[in-house]
Design a protein around this motif. Structure first.
Motif, PDB file in Angstrom:
ATOM      1  N   MET A   1      -6.615   7.006   1.547  1.00  0.00           N
ATOM      2  CA  MET A   1      -8.178   6.468   1.476  1.00  0.00           C
ATOM      3  C   MET A   1      -8.422   5.087   1.718  1.00  0.00           C
ATOM      4  O   MET A   1      -7.961   4.231   1.659  1.00  0.00           O
ATOM      5  CB  MET A   1      -8.488   6.712  -0.155  1.00  0.00           C
ATOM      6  CG  MET A   1      -9.691   6.346  -0.536  1.00  0.00           C
ATOM      7  SD  MET A   1     -10.171   7.222  -2.161  1.00  0.00           S
ATOM      8  CE  MET A   1     -11.921   6.442  -2.568  1.00  0.00           C
TER       9      MET A   1
ATOM     10  N   PHE B   1     -11.428   2.501   1.470  1.00  0.00           N
ATOM     11  CA  PHE B   1     -12.297   2.144   0.277  1.00  0.00           C
ATOM     12  C   PHE B   1     -13.635   1.628   1.020  1.00  0.00           C
ATOM     13  O   PHE B   1     -13.647   1.080   2.228  1.00  0.00           O
ATOM     14  CB  PHE B   1     -11.870   1.014  -0.693  1.00  0.00           C
ATOM     15  CG  PHE B   1     -10.766   1.754  -1.454  1.00  0.00           C
ATOM     16  CD1 PHE B   1     -11.000   2.512  -2.549  1.00  0.00           C
ATOM     17  CD2 PHE B   1      -9.638   1.678  -0.910  1.00  0.00           C
ATOM     18  CE1 PHE B   1      -9.996   3.201  -3.300  1.00  0.00           C
ATOM     19  CE2 PHE B   1      -8.304   2.273  -1.647  1.00  0.00           C
ATOM     20  CZ  PHE B   1      -8.751   3.011  -2.761  1.00  0.00           C
ATOM     21  N   GLN B   2     -14.944   1.379   0.047  1.00  0.00           N
ATOM     22  CA  GLN B   2     -16.093   0.782   0.610  1.00  0.00           C
ATOM     23  C   GLN B   2     -15.877  -0.607   0.837  1.00  0.00           C
ATOM     24  O   GLN B   2     -16.513  -0.857   1.758  1.00  0.00           O
ATOM     25  CB  GLN B   2     -17.136   0.997  -0.683  1.00  0.00           C
ATOM     26  CG  GLN B   2     -18.198   0.593  -0.299  1.00  0.00           C
ATOM     27  CD  GLN B   2     -19.339   1.028  -1.620  1.00  0.00           C
ATOM     28  OE1 GLN B   2     -18.715   1.611  -2.374  1.00  0.00           O
ATOM     29  NE2 GLN B   2     -20.452   0.550  -1.450  1.00  0.00           N
ATOM     30  N   HIS B   3     -15.057  -1.407   0.119  1.00  0.00           N
ATOM     31  CA  HIS B   3     -14.687  -2.652   0.530  1.00  0.00           C
ATOM     32  C   HIS B   3     -13.418  -2.601   1.214  1.00  0.00           C
ATOM     33  O   HIS B   3     -12.568  -1.762   0.955  1.00  0.00           O
ATOM     34  CB  HIS B   3     -14.337  -3.551  -0.792  1.00  0.00           C
ATOM     35  CG  HIS B   3     -15.568  -3.796  -1.856  1.00  0.00           C
ATOM     36  ND1 HIS B   3     -15.745  -2.740  -2.754  1.00  0.00           N
ATOM     37  CD2 HIS B   3     -16.577  -4.469  -1.786  1.00  0.00           C
ATOM     38  CE1 HIS B   3     -16.751  -3.047  -3.533  1.00  0.00           C
ATOM     39  NE2 HIS B   3     -17.441  -4.231  -2.872  1.00  0.00           N
TER      40      HIS B   3
ATOM     41  N   ALA C   1     -10.824  -4.044   0.679  1.00  0.00           N
ATOM     42  CA  ALA C   1      -9.851  -4.221  -0.336  1.00  0.00           C
ATOM     43  C   ALA C   1      -8.545  -4.654   0.440  1.00  0.00           C
ATOM     44  O   ALA C   1      -7.300  -4.168  -0.126  1.00  0.00           O
ATOM     45  CB  ALA C   1      -9.700  -2.675  -1.121  1.00  0.00           C
ATOM     46  N   LEU C   2      -8.668  -5.534   1.292  1.00  0.00           N
ATOM     47  CA  LEU C   2      -6.945  -6.102   1.829  1.00  0.00           C
ATOM     48  C   LEU C   2      -6.822  -7.160   0.595  1.00  0.00           C
ATOM     49  O   LEU C   2      -7.327  -7.756   0.157  1.00  0.00           O
ATOM     50  CB  LEU C   2      -7.534  -6.809   2.927  1.00  0.00           C
ATOM     51  CG  LEU C   2      -7.826  -5.760   4.312  1.00  0.00           C
ATOM     52  CD1 LEU C   2      -8.230  -6.665   5.403  1.00  0.00           C
ATOM     53  CD2 LEU C   2      -6.933  -4.852   4.257  1.00  0.00           C
ATOM     54  N   PHE C   3      -5.417  -7.389   0.794  1.00  0.00           N
ATOM     55  CA  PHE C   3      -4.684  -8.344  -0.125  1.00  0.00           C
ATOM     56  C   PHE C   3      -4.740  -9.890   0.279  1.00  0.00           C
ATOM     57  O   PHE C   3      -3.995 -10.034   1.533  1.00  0.00           O
ATOM     58  CB  PHE C   3      -3.211  -7.913  -0.504  1.00  0.00           C
ATOM     59  CG  PHE C   3      -3.274  -6.521  -1.056  1.00  0.00           C
ATOM     60  CD1 PHE C   3      -4.250  -5.989  -1.921  1.00  0.00           C
ATOM     61  CD2 PHE C   3      -2.210  -5.730  -0.280  1.00  0.00           C
ATOM     62  CE1 PHE C   3      -4.064  -4.599  -2.250  1.00  0.00           C
ATOM     63  CE2 PHE C   3      -2.333  -4.358  -0.795  1.00  0.00           C
ATOM     64  CZ  PHE C   3      -3.228  -3.788  -1.882  1.00  0.00           C
ATOM     65  N   ASP C   4      -5.716 -10.591  -0.310  1.00  0.00           N
ATOM     66  CA  ASP C   4      -5.679 -11.812   0.253  1.00  0.00           C
ATOM     67  C   ASP C   4      -4.812 -12.837   0.569  1.00  0.00           C
ATOM     68  O   ASP C   4      -4.550 -13.474   1.576  1.00  0.00           O
ATOM     69  CB  ASP C   4      -6.950 -12.693  -0.923  1.00  0.00           C
ATOM     70  CG  ASP C   4      -8.095 -11.979  -0.868  1.00  0.00           C
ATOM     71  OD1 ASP C   4      -8.498 -11.264  -0.229  1.00  0.00           O
ATOM     72  OD2 ASP C   4      -8.276 -12.072  -2.128  1.00  0.00           O
TER      73      ASP C   4
ATOM     74  N   TYR D   1       2.233  -2.795   3.607  1.00  0.00           N
ATOM     75  CA  TYR D   1       2.618  -2.595   2.348  1.00  0.00           C
ATOM     76  C   TYR D   1       2.913  -1.306   1.888  1.00  0.00           C
ATOM     77  O   TYR D   1       3.729  -1.057   1.127  1.00  0.00           O
ATOM     78  CB  TYR D   1       1.297  -2.958   1.713  1.00  0.00           C
ATOM     79  CG  TYR D   1       1.292  -3.187   0.060  1.00  0.00           C
ATOM     80  CD1 TYR D   1       1.567  -4.422  -0.323  1.00  0.00           C
ATOM     81  CD2 TYR D   1       1.077  -2.227  -0.714  1.00  0.00           C
ATOM     82  CE1 TYR D   1       1.696  -4.549  -1.740  1.00  0.00           C
ATOM     83  CE2 TYR D   1       1.060  -2.178  -2.048  1.00  0.00           C
ATOM     84  CZ  TYR D   1       1.527  -3.352  -2.645  1.00  0.00           C
ATOM     85  OH  TYR D   1       1.335  -3.595  -3.966  1.00  0.00           O
TER      86      TYR D   1
ATOM     87  N   ARG E   1      -4.381   0.267   7.686  1.00  0.00           N
ATOM     88  CA  ARG E   1      -3.376   0.320   6.594  1.00  0.00           C
ATOM     89  C   ARG E   1      -3.356   1.814   6.116  1.00  0.00           C
ATOM     90  O   ARG E   1      -2.184   1.934   5.666  1.00  0.00           O
ATOM     91  CB  ARG E   1      -4.041  -0.592   5.523  1.00  0.00           C
ATOM     92  CG  ARG E   1      -2.850  -0.891   4.282  1.00  0.00           C
ATOM     93  CD  ARG E   1      -3.466  -1.535   3.226  1.00  0.00           C
ATOM     94  NE  ARG E   1      -5.145  -1.343   2.708  1.00  0.00           N
ATOM     95  CZ  ARG E   1      -5.452  -1.957   1.724  1.00  0.00           C
ATOM     96  NH1 ARG E   1      -5.119  -3.292   1.432  1.00  0.00           N
ATOM     97  NH2 ARG E   1      -6.636  -1.690   1.264  1.00  0.00           N
TER      98      ARG E   1
ATOM     99  N   ASP F   1     -14.724   6.216   1.990  1.00  0.00           N
ATOM    100  CA  ASP F   1     -15.843   5.907   0.859  1.00  0.00           C
ATOM    101  C   ASP F   1     -16.721   4.985   1.485  1.00  0.00           C
ATOM    102  O   ASP F   1     -16.467   3.645   1.434  1.00  0.00           O
ATOM    103  CB  ASP F   1     -15.094   5.511  -0.431  1.00  0.00           C
ATOM    104  CG  ASP F   1     -16.122   5.327  -1.591  1.00  0.00           C
ATOM    105  OD1 ASP F   1     -17.255   5.849  -1.148  1.00  0.00           O
ATOM    106  OD2 ASP F   1     -15.821   4.985  -2.525  1.00  0.00           O
TER     107      ASP F   1
END
Lengths: 258, 243
Positions: free
Chosen positions: B82, B84-86, B88-91, B101, B150, B162
């Motif tokens: 999936m 995502f809309q953001h 959503a990467l890990f800072d 990951y 990713r 999304d």
């Protein structure tokens, strides 16, 4: 007003279930130690100046306040013992925990809340990992360990603060101040302080991780989570303070110690 | 490939999905269009088990996943990636670690193999020389591409997007849409794209589904949708013509 009580118990139930999930994960799938140590290092480093200052001045305030009373009764020799005991048993852990809830608690719930609303938590699940194990557990354990050390460190500094500010502003003899500390402050006071530090650390870690993990509603939701964390942590700490004091007194009277 | 049978999902008293029946065929690019709050994202999240349906069934690759536990969904999430809309990467992780990951969690793989797959995924989304950077050091459009890398690095059979172009400028939007099309064809995946963009759907979709208030109001090929008499579809088409 009618909905407040059911809502309180509903929230309480949710927090207990969350704590159960965290402990279950800790038992079955513990997180990597380096992640916990990273959090301990980060939280301790970030919060030590605040707790040190709070501890120092709490001790000082207690000494200056008690100085007025004990001088009136000619009992200045007992000032050190009285002030240190009261700080260790009650005021110190609570006030330092308030400071931590405003700093560590707010930071953690904001960090987790942002991860939640930007779908990072969902991404972790989609990438085959458990967010409780990967994100919550290291913070939960890190906060408990570092808060405990910060609180006890803050209490140590409260003794230093009490003596220093007492000497500077209340004309107290430092040797006299220290001499009577062991007379009044026995093991029950130290134990009470340690139990309170541990329980407040657990309250703080549970509430801030819960609030962050269940954040909804974008930036506004993150703001709400931060405010709720601070308020709920402080209220719970006050209730826990009463509970631990009450239980402590009960145990003292049973075992007739102290 | 994916079948939804009478899928219902509510939040409190609000029913978001009101009995969705849908069949997504293998290898297709399917656009799910609809106005905001109509249940498009909820449909995707139910597919990978981020939300659970109240009733109805979801079949993925011949498996009924509706009653699956979190552990059972792990194999489905390997199959269905999936985006995502953001982003959503890990800072706190580098781009390399972000892309690696899922490989580390889903598979036990040698580090040189992980490295090879990460570099391959990054080149698929037309990026290079950013592996050691952190998400905050690259643009939002690049973050979206990394997020796509990713997901595709796991080589899923199904790609779920999304609102992949929300918040992007028209040029980046166009490049992301082209990327969705080329990746789906190149990797031979089934793609479900939640979007508001009818123009793009007409351009790259094999099948378009229009949702309104939690129900499918129309569906078909882009050509069939152009002939639709459903008012909401007409509105979307009108909007697409004015762009």
């Amino acid at each position: 007003m009618i909905g407040v009580v059911p809502r309180f118990f509903y929230r309480l139930g949710q927090i207990m279930m969350f704590l159960g999930d965290v402990l279950k994960t800790l038992w079955h799938r513990p997180c990597r130690l380096e992640l916990v140590l990273e959090q301990v290092w980060y939280v301790t480093l970030q919060s030590f100046p605040t707790t040190a200052m709070a501890g120092f001045f709490v001790g000082g305030i207690m000494t200056v306040q008690f100085a007025m009373q004990v001088n009136e009764f000619g009992a200045a020799a007992y000032l050190g013992g009285l002030s240190t005991s009261a700080t260790f048993r009650e005021v110190g852990p609570m006030l330092i925990a308030f400071m931590l809830s405003g700093k560590v608690g707010a930071f953690t719930s904001a960090e987790l809340g942002t991860m939640k609303v930007t779908e990072q938590i969902d991404a972790i699940r989609c990438l085959g990992a458990d967010p409780i194990q990967e994100v919550i557990l290291p913070r939960f354990l890190g906060i408990i360990i570092s808060s405990f050390f910060l609180l006890t460190g803050g209490l140590m500094l409260s003794v230093v603060g009490g003596a220093t500010l007492g000497v500077l502003f209340a004309g107290i003899n430092p040797q006299e101040y220290v001499r009577h500390i062991p007379t009044i402050m026995g093991w029950p006071s130290i134990l009470s302080g340690i139990v309170k530090c541990l329980s407040y650390a657990l309250v703080l870690a549970t509430i801030c991780t819960y609030m962050g993990y269940f954040t909804t509603g974008g930036a506004k939701g993150v703001g709400r989570a931060v405010v709720s964390t601070s308020v709920l942590t402080m209220v719970t700490i006050v209730v826990f303070d009463w509970g631990t004091s009450f239980l402590g007194q009960l145990m003292l009277s049973w075992f007739a110690i102290g | 490939m994916i079948k939804y049978k009478n899928l219902v999902k509510s939040f409190g008293t609000r029913t978001v999905l009101k009995g969705i029946d849908l069949h997504i065929k293998a290898g297709e690019i399917v656009f799910i269009l609809g106005t905001s709050g109509t249940g498009k994202s909820v449909l995707l999240k139910n597919t990978v088990g981020l939300l659970r349906p109240d009733s109805g069934e979801i079949w993925i690759d011949g498996e009924n996943v509706s009653g699956y536990s979190e552990e059972q969904f792990l194999s489905i999430r390997k199959k269905c990636g999936m985006v995502f809309q953001h982003p959503a990467l890990f800072d706190s992780l580098t781009i390399y670690e972000n892309i690696a990951y899922g490989l580390r969690k889903h598979f036990s793989m040698a580090e040189n193999e992980i490295e090879r797959r990460v570099e391959q995924a990054l080149s698929l989304v037309n990026l290079d020389n950013i592996l050691s950077k952190r998400p905050g050091e690259i643009s939002y459009g690049m973050q979206k591409r990394v997020s796509l890398a990713r997901t595709v690095v796991l080589q899923p059979k199904v790609l779920l997007f999304d609102e992949p172009t929300t918040g992007l400028d028209p040029v980046t939007t166009n490049s992301i849409n082209t990327l969705i099309q080329s990746l789906s064809r190149k990797l031979n995946t089934t793609s479900m794209v939640v979007s508001h963009d009818m123009q793009c759907a007409l351009k790259i979709a094999d099948h378009i589904v229009v949702l309104d208030q939690g129900q499918v109001v129309d569906q078909g090929t882009p050509k069939q949708l152009l002939e639709s008499e459903v008012p909401l579809v007409r509105d979307f088409l009108e909007e697409a013509r004015n762009q």
